[in-house]
Motif scaffolding. Sequence first.
Motif, PDB file in Angstrom:
ATOM      1  N   GLN A  95     -38.005  37.930  37.734  1.00 28.80           N
ATOM      2  CA  GLN A  95     -37.944  39.192  38.495  1.00 28.80           C
ATOM      3  C   GLN A  95     -38.787  40.302  37.867  1.00 28.80           C
ATOM      4  O   GLN A  95     -38.591  41.481  38.161  1.00 28.80           O
ATOM      5  N   HIS A  96     -39.730  39.903  37.010  1.00 32.13           N
ATOM      6  CA  HIS A  96     -40.620  40.919  36.418  1.00 32.13           C
ATOM      7  C   HIS A  96     -42.063  40.503  36.638  1.00 32.13           C
ATOM      8  O   HIS A  96     -42.692  40.918  37.621  1.00 32.13           O
ATOM      9  N   GLY A  97     -42.609  39.642  35.738  1.00 33.48           N
ATOM     10  CA  GLY A  97     -43.992  39.233  35.940  1.00 33.48           C
ATOM     11  C   GLY A  97     -44.487  38.407  34.767  1.00 33.48           C
ATOM     12  O   GLY A  97     -43.719  38.063  33.858  1.00 33.48           O
ATOM     13  N   VAL A 155     -51.089  39.777  26.692  1.00 33.85           N
ATOM     14  CA  VAL A 155     -51.368  40.471  27.953  1.00 33.85           C
ATOM     15  C   VAL A 155     -50.123  40.461  28.819  1.00 33.85           C
ATOM     16  O   VAL A 155     -49.428  39.440  28.879  1.00 33.85           O
ATOM     17  N   HIS A 156     -49.879  41.577  29.490  1.00 28.12           N
ATOM     18  CA  HIS A 156     -48.843  41.598  30.527  1.00 28.12           C
ATOM     19  C   HIS A 156     -49.494  42.163  31.783  1.00 28.12           C
ATOM     20  O   HIS A 156     -50.211  43.172  31.729  1.00 28.12           O
ATOM     21  N   THR A 157     -49.270  41.492  32.933  1.00 24.73           N
ATOM     22  CA  THR A 157     -49.770  42.029  34.202  1.00 24.73           C
ATOM     23  C   THR A 157     -48.675  41.902  35.254  1.00 24.73           C
ATOM     24  O   THR A 157     -47.603  41.343  35.008  1.00 24.73           O
ATOM     25  N   HIS A 158     -48.987  42.375  36.442  1.00 21.35           N
ATOM     26  CA  HIS A 158     -48.156  42.129  37.616  1.00 21.35           C
ATOM     27  C   HIS A 158     -49.026  41.434  38.660  1.00 21.35           C
ATOM     28  O   HIS A 158     -48.947  41.739  39.847  1.00 21.35           O
ATOM     29  N   SER A 159     -49.874  40.517  38.190  1.00 21.33           N
ATOM     30  CA  SER A 159     -50.777  39.818  39.124  1.00 21.33           C
ATOM     31  C   SER A 159     -49.952  39.158  40.222  1.00 21.33           C
ATOM     32  O   SER A 159     -48.897  38.563  39.954  1.00 21.33           O
ATOM     33  N   ILE A 205     -52.941  48.714  21.123  1.00 28.73           N
ATOM     34  CA  ILE A 205     -52.403  48.442  22.466  1.00 28.73           C
ATOM     35  C   ILE A 205     -52.806  49.545  23.433  1.00 28.73           C
ATOM     36  O   ILE A 205     -53.083  50.692  23.039  1.00 28.73           O
ATOM     37  N   LYS A 206     -52.801  49.184  24.710  1.00 28.16           N
ATOM     38  CA  LYS A 206     -53.128  50.140  25.773  1.00 28.16           C
ATOM     39  C   LYS A 206     -52.141  51.310  25.731  1.00 28.16           C
ATOM     40  O   LYS A 206     -50.955  51.122  25.476  1.00 28.16           O
ATOM     41  N   PRO A 207     -52.633  52.552  26.000  1.00 23.60           N
ATOM     42  CA  PRO A 207     -51.724  53.695  26.102  1.00 23.60           C
ATOM     43  C   PRO A 207     -50.895  53.601  27.377  1.00 23.60           C
ATOM     44  O   PRO A 207     -51.330  53.007  28.376  1.00 23.60           O
ATOM     45  N   SER A 208     -49.716  54.169  27.370  1.00 27.20           N
ATOM     46  CA  SER A 208     -48.827  54.072  28.524  1.00 27.20           C
ATOM     47  C   SER A 208     -49.266  55.022  29.638  1.00 27.20           C
ATOM     48  O   SER A 208     -49.536  56.205  29.392  1.00 27.20           O
ATOM     49  N   GLY A 209     -49.385  54.453  30.860  1.00 30.53           N
ATOM     50  CA  GLY A 209     -49.593  55.304  32.030  1.00 30.53           C
ATOM     51  C   GLY A 209     -50.974  55.894  32.173  1.00 30.53           C
ATOM     52  O   GLY A 209     -51.203  56.751  33.037  1.00 30.53           O
ATOM     53  N   VAL A 210     -51.926  55.460  31.364  1.00 27.10           N
ATOM     54  CA  VAL A 210     -53.289  55.987  31.445  1.00 27.10           C
ATOM     55  C   VAL A 210     -54.113  55.112  32.397  1.00 27.10           C
ATOM     56  O   VAL A 210     -54.123  53.884  32.250  1.00 27.10           O
ATOM     57  N   PRO A 250     -47.698  54.591  23.217  1.00 29.65           N
ATOM     58  CA  PRO A 250     -48.124  53.207  23.438  1.00 29.65           C
ATOM     59  C   PRO A 250     -47.476  52.652  24.699  1.00 29.65           C
ATOM     60  O   PRO A 250     -46.469  53.176  25.176  1.00 29.65           O
ATOM     61  N   SER A 251     -48.042  51.562  25.222  1.00 32.01           N
ATOM     62  CA  SER A 251     -47.490  50.930  26.424  1.00 32.01           C
ATOM     63  C   SER A 251     -45.967  50.828  26.368  1.00 32.01           C
ATOM     64  O   SER A 251     -45.377  50.575  25.308  1.00 32.01           O
ATOM     65  N   SER A 252     -45.336  50.958  27.525  1.00 30.81           N
ATOM     66  CA  SER A 252     -43.871  50.829  27.586  1.00 30.81           C
ATOM     67  C   SER A 252     -43.440  49.404  27.242  1.00 30.81           C
ATOM     68  O   SER A 252     -42.267  49.176  26.942  1.00 30.81           O
ATOM     69  N   ASP A 253     -44.358  48.451  27.291  1.00 36.23           N
ATOM     70  CA  ASP A 253     -44.033  47.056  26.967  1.00 36.23           C
ATOM     71  C   ASP A 253     -44.324  46.707  25.508  1.00 36.23           C
ATOM     72  O   ASP A 253     -44.267  45.534  25.123  1.00 36.23           O
ATOM     73  N   THR A 254     -44.609  47.703  24.676  1.00 28.09           N
ATOM     74  CA  THR A 254     -45.006  47.454  23.281  1.00 28.09           C
ATOM     75  C   THR A 254     -44.013  46.570  22.540  1.00 28.09           C
ATOM     76  O   THR A 254     -44.403  45.622  21.845  1.00 28.09           O
ATOM     77  N   PHE A 312     -53.321  50.181  39.890  1.00 27.86           N
ATOM     78  CA  PHE A 312     -52.912  51.436  39.228  1.00 27.86           C
ATOM     79  C   PHE A 312     -52.904  51.250  37.714  1.00 27.86           C
ATOM     80  O   PHE A 312     -53.867  50.736  37.146  1.00 27.86           O
ATOM     81  N   THR A 313     -51.795  51.621  37.034  1.00 27.61           N
ATOM     82  CA  THR A 313     -51.789  51.504  35.560  1.00 27.61           C
ATOM     83  C   THR A 313     -50.953  50.313  35.100  1.00 27.61           C
ATOM     84  O   THR A 313     -50.574  50.221  33.938  1.00 27.61           O
ATOM     85  N   TRP A 314     -50.663  49.405  36.034  1.00 30.01           N
ATOM     86  CA  TRP A 314     -49.820  48.271  35.678  1.00 30.01           C
ATOM     87  C   TRP A 314     -50.525  47.424  34.631  1.00 30.01           C
ATOM     88  O   TRP A 314     -51.750  47.346  34.600  1.00 30.01           O
ATOM     89  N   GLY A 315     -49.747  46.760  33.785  1.00 30.19           N
ATOM     90  CA  GLY A 315     -50.327  45.810  32.857  1.00 30.19           C
ATOM     91  C   GLY A 315     -50.738  46.451  31.550  1.00 30.19           C
ATOM     92  O   GLY A 315     -50.849  47.685  31.437  1.00 30.19           O
ATOM     93  N   ASN A 316     -51.006  45.619  30.586  1.00 32.22           N
ATOM     94  CA  ASN A 316     -51.399  46.088  29.261  1.00 32.22           C
ATOM     95  C   ASN A 316     -51.848  44.910  28.397  1.00 32.22           C
ATOM     96  O   ASN A 316     -51.376  43.781  28.567  1.00 32.22           O
ATOM     97  N   VAL A 317     -52.776  45.201  27.480  1.00 29.05           N
ATOM     98  CA  VAL A 317     -53.284  44.208  26.531  1.00 29.05           C
ATOM     99  C   VAL A 317     -53.171  44.784  25.124  1.00 29.05           C
ATOM    100  O   VAL A 317     -53.359  45.993  24.925  1.00 29.05           O
TER     101      VAL A 317
END
Length: 228
Positions: free
Chosen positions: A166-168, A92-96, A40-45, A71-75, A23-28
């Motif tokens: 407990q996050h990623g 980078v943040h992911t939920h791999s 940064i990646k846009p949030s939720g796109v 911007p990403s919620s993790d900005t 889905f839209t998880w993660g951001n660079v």
Amino acid sequence: MQQLKQQVFEANMDLPRYGLVTFTWGNVSAIDRARGWVAIKPSGVAYDSMGVDDIVVVDLSGKVVEGKWRPSSDTATHLALYQRYPSIGGVVHTHSTHATAWAQAGRSIPALGTTHADYFFGDIPCTRALTEEEVQDRYELNTGKVIIETLGDGEPLHRPGIVVYQHGPFAWGKVAHDAVHNAVVLEEVARMAWIAQGINPHLQPIDSYLMNKHFMRKHGPDAYYGQK
Ligand SMILES: O=C(CO)[C@@H](O)[C@H](O)COP(=O)(O)O
């Protein structure tokens, strides 16, 4: 900034390409240190509908200076890492899956073999839990705080990744492309470590001389690995 936005766009496209996000998880993101701006990646796109013009540019306070999306919620987490560590150029943040499983288990990913040692000079640490107050107030900034608390003063490029309890996973590098490369390796060694420990619950960490050999030939002062 257009070149940086293009690099960040391409790096974000690599996340689904390498199976690191759903889905839209993660951001660079990546930083232009001369300007003090971060793309940064846009949030939720959704990745499959994203274009380079969707990439958002913020200043180091998180204020949007260019872009039509949030911007990403993790900005704030990305910005905390850029501000603390001058050598970091991309985050980078992911939920791999496998790296996130180690984060949920609250365990550092042990250095068990040369694949790990080629990129990470030691275990990939797991942070402590955030307190309720740290979650309720400025959560993303505090996520950056516990990452920095765990990493300390060492060179972050020598251990370019972490799992937040407990996050990623978060990973980083000199540029966005390196950060994604390290995120892919982090996920791979997380999977290898999980399988290896299932095969042999009593296995030992990689021998220090083998760790040193593999890391230093690629990243040491006399690195020759892959040199032209
Ligand atoms: O950590 C998380 C969610 O737990 C984030 O990775 C989101 O899944 C992506 O958020 P945006 O970058 O789309 O705001």
